[in-house]
Structure formats: C-alpha cells, structure tokens
Design a protein around this motif. Structure first.
Motif, PDB file in Angstrom:
ATOM      1  N   GLY A  79       0.818  -1.214   0.000  1.00  0.00           N
ATOM      2  CA  GLY A  79       0.000   0.000   0.000  1.00  0.00           C
ATOM      3  C   GLY A  79       0.847   1.255   0.000  1.00  0.00           C
ATOM      4  O   GLY A  79       0.567   2.215  -0.723  1.00  0.00           O
ATOM      5  N   LYS A  80       1.903   1.272   0.820  1.00  0.00           N
ATOM      6  CA  LYS A  80       2.801   2.434   0.851  1.00  0.00           C
ATOM      7  C   LYS A  80       3.478   2.642  -0.496  1.00  0.00           C
ATOM      8  O   LYS A  80       3.616   3.769  -0.961  1.00  0.00           O
ATOM      9  CB  LYS A  80       3.868   2.257   1.932  1.00  0.00           C
ATOM     10  CG  LYS A  80       3.372   2.399   3.318  1.00  0.00           C
ATOM     11  CD  LYS A  80       3.307   3.851   3.676  1.00  0.00           C
ATOM     12  CE  LYS A  80       3.050   3.957   5.172  1.00  0.00           C
ATOM     13  NZ  LYS A  80       2.856   5.321   5.582  1.00  0.00           N
ATOM     14  N   SER A  81       3.907   1.547  -1.116  1.00  0.00           N
ATOM     15  CA  SER A  81       4.557   1.644  -2.421  1.00  0.00           C
ATOM     16  C   SER A  81       3.593   2.188  -3.479  1.00  0.00           C
ATOM     17  O   SER A  81       3.962   3.048  -4.281  1.00  0.00           O
ATOM     18  CB  SER A  81       5.076   0.271  -2.833  1.00  0.00           C
ATOM     19  OG  SER A  81       5.574   0.301  -4.150  1.00  0.00           O
ATOM     20  N   MET A  82       2.372   1.690  -3.464  1.00  0.00           N
ATOM     21  CA  MET A  82       1.394   2.172  -4.441  1.00  0.00           C
ATOM     22  C   MET A  82       0.989   3.614  -4.147  1.00  0.00           C
ATOM     23  O   MET A  82       0.698   4.382  -5.071  1.00  0.00           O
ATOM     24  CB  MET A  82       0.193   1.242  -4.477  1.00  0.00           C
ATOM     25  CG  MET A  82       0.538  -0.117  -5.055  1.00  0.00           C
ATOM     26  SD  MET A  82      -0.858  -1.204  -5.225  1.00  0.00           S
ATOM     27  CE  MET A  82      -1.586  -0.560  -6.709  1.00  0.00           C
ATOM     28  N   GLN A  83       0.977   4.002  -2.885  1.00  0.00           N
ATOM     29  CA  GLN A  83       0.690   5.390  -2.526  1.00  0.00           C
ATOM     30  C   GLN A  83       1.790   6.304  -3.065  1.00  0.00           C
ATOM     31  O   GLN A  83       1.503   7.376  -3.602  1.00  0.00           O
ATOM     32  CB  GLN A  83       0.579   5.532  -1.014  1.00  0.00           C
ATOM     33  CG  GLN A  83       0.313   6.946  -0.559  1.00  0.00           C
ATOM     34  CD  GLN A  83       0.432   7.099   0.943  1.00  0.00           C
ATOM     35  OE1 GLN A  83       1.142   6.332   1.597  1.00  0.00           O
ATOM     36  NE2 GLN A  83      -0.255   8.069   1.485  1.00  0.00           N
ATOM     37  N   TYR A  84       3.023   5.887  -2.927  1.00  0.00           N
ATOM     38  CA  TYR A  84       4.137   6.672  -3.446  1.00  0.00           C
ATOM     39  C   TYR A  84       4.043   6.822  -4.962  1.00  0.00           C
ATOM     40  O   TYR A  84       4.261   7.916  -5.504  1.00  0.00           O
ATOM     41  CB  TYR A  84       5.461   6.024  -3.040  1.00  0.00           C
ATOM     42  CG  TYR A  84       6.672   6.741  -3.573  1.00  0.00           C
ATOM     43  CD1 TYR A  84       7.086   7.939  -3.007  1.00  0.00           C
ATOM     44  CD2 TYR A  84       7.387   6.228  -4.647  1.00  0.00           C
ATOM     45  CE1 TYR A  84       8.191   8.611  -3.500  1.00  0.00           C
ATOM     46  CE2 TYR A  84       8.489   6.882  -5.139  1.00  0.00           C
ATOM     47  CZ  TYR A  84       8.896   8.076  -4.571  1.00  0.00           C
ATOM     48  OH  TYR A  84       9.978   8.730  -5.065  1.00  0.00           O
ATOM     49  N   GLU A 137      -4.536   9.626   1.978  1.00  0.00           N
ATOM     50  CA  GLU A 137      -4.737   8.706   3.102  1.00  0.00           C
ATOM     51  C   GLU A 137      -5.845   7.699   2.780  1.00  0.00           C
ATOM     52  O   GLU A 137      -5.737   6.515   3.102  1.00  0.00           O
ATOM     53  CB  GLU A 137      -5.081   9.497   4.356  1.00  0.00           C
ATOM     54  CG  GLU A 137      -5.172   8.654   5.600  1.00  0.00           C
ATOM     55  CD  GLU A 137      -3.837   8.092   6.019  1.00  0.00           C
ATOM     56  OE1 GLU A 137      -3.833   7.018   6.641  1.00  0.00           O
ATOM     57  OE2 GLU A 137      -2.802   8.702   5.723  1.00  0.00           O
ATOM     58  N   ARG A 138      -6.897   8.165   2.143  1.00  0.00           N
ATOM     59  CA  ARG A 138      -7.991   7.273   1.761  1.00  0.00           C
ATOM     60  C   ARG A 138      -7.514   6.248   0.737  1.00  0.00           C
ATOM     61  O   ARG A 138      -7.876   5.069   0.805  1.00  0.00           O
ATOM     62  CB  ARG A 138      -9.151   8.092   1.193  1.00  0.00           C
ATOM     63  CG  ARG A 138     -10.334   7.267   0.836  1.00  0.00           C
ATOM     64  CD  ARG A 138     -11.512   8.137   0.453  1.00  0.00           C
ATOM     65  NE  ARG A 138     -12.459   7.325  -0.255  1.00  0.00           N
ATOM     66  CZ  ARG A 138     -13.144   7.725  -1.300  1.00  0.00           C
ATOM     67  NH1 ARG A 138     -13.015   8.941  -1.744  1.00  0.00           N
ATOM     68  NH2 ARG A 138     -13.972   6.919  -1.901  1.00  0.00           N
ATOM     69  N   TYR A 139      -6.698   6.688  -0.211  1.00  0.00           N
ATOM     70  CA  TYR A 139      -6.143   5.780  -1.219  1.00  0.00           C
ATOM     71  C   TYR A 139      -5.301   4.700  -0.553  1.00  0.00           C
ATOM     72  O   TYR A 139      -5.412   3.519  -0.885  1.00  0.00           O
ATOM     73  CB  TYR A 139      -5.308   6.591  -2.217  1.00  0.00           C
ATOM     74  CG  TYR A 139      -4.720   5.779  -3.330  1.00  0.00           C
ATOM     75  CD1 TYR A 139      -5.499   5.384  -4.413  1.00  0.00           C
ATOM     76  CD2 TYR A 139      -3.381   5.385  -3.316  1.00  0.00           C
ATOM     77  CE1 TYR A 139      -4.963   4.635  -5.444  1.00  0.00           C
ATOM     78  CE2 TYR A 139      -2.842   4.642  -4.333  1.00  0.00           C
ATOM     79  CZ  TYR A 139      -3.640   4.274  -5.391  1.00  0.00           C
ATOM     80  OH  TYR A 139      -3.111   3.524  -6.415  1.00  0.00           O
TER      81      TYR A 139
END
Length: 88
Positions: free
Chosen positions: A31-36, A52-54
C-alpha cells in the motif's frame, strides 16, 4: 499414482496458503509503495485526505485478497489431508 497426486495437491495448497499469508503481512508495504507511485503520478498535487484514503483502500484490498487466498489454501489443505486419511 493417486497417492502422488494427493501429495502434490497438498504441496500446492500449502504454497497457496503461504502466498496468502505473505500478501496479508506485506499489504502495508504494498500500500505504501502504491501510494508513493500515486503521488509521483500526480506530481505531489494530491490532497492529503485523498492520499490517506487511497492508502487505506489499497491496503484493505490487498489484505482481503490475501485472506481469501489463504482461506482457500487452508480449506484445500484440510480436504487433501482428509483424502489422504481416508486412503490409509
């Protein structure tokens, strides 16, 4: 032949179950990687609440997928174990 098939199917189900657990436990990092990547795609012009929602949605989706995969693998392990027990 039948015992070899049961043994191989048991191995496959164990691998599927382990893959599901790996997805569950690494869903935060994914999730963190995709958020970045999402942040880089829109060149840092994303509101923080949307970001944050994403992150929460992606992490939840991967966690759910991992739970489904590990549950299917677990049921497969139980069924293969039961079939092997009936053969004895």
């Amino acid at each position: 032949m039948k015992k070899e098939f049961m043994k191989n199917s048991l191995y496959v189900m164990i691998i599927i179950c382990v893959i599901g657990f790996i997805i569950i436990f690494s869903s935060g990092a994914i999730g963190k990687s995709m958020q970045y990547n999402y942040l880089q795609k829109y060149e840092n012009a994303v509101p923080s609440n949307q970001l944050e929602r994403y992150l929460n949605d992606i992490t939840s989706n991967f966690r759910t997928a991992g739970q489904v995969i590990s549950t299917l693998g677990g049921f497969g392990i139980l069924l293969c174990g039961y079939a092997h027990y009936k053969e004895l």
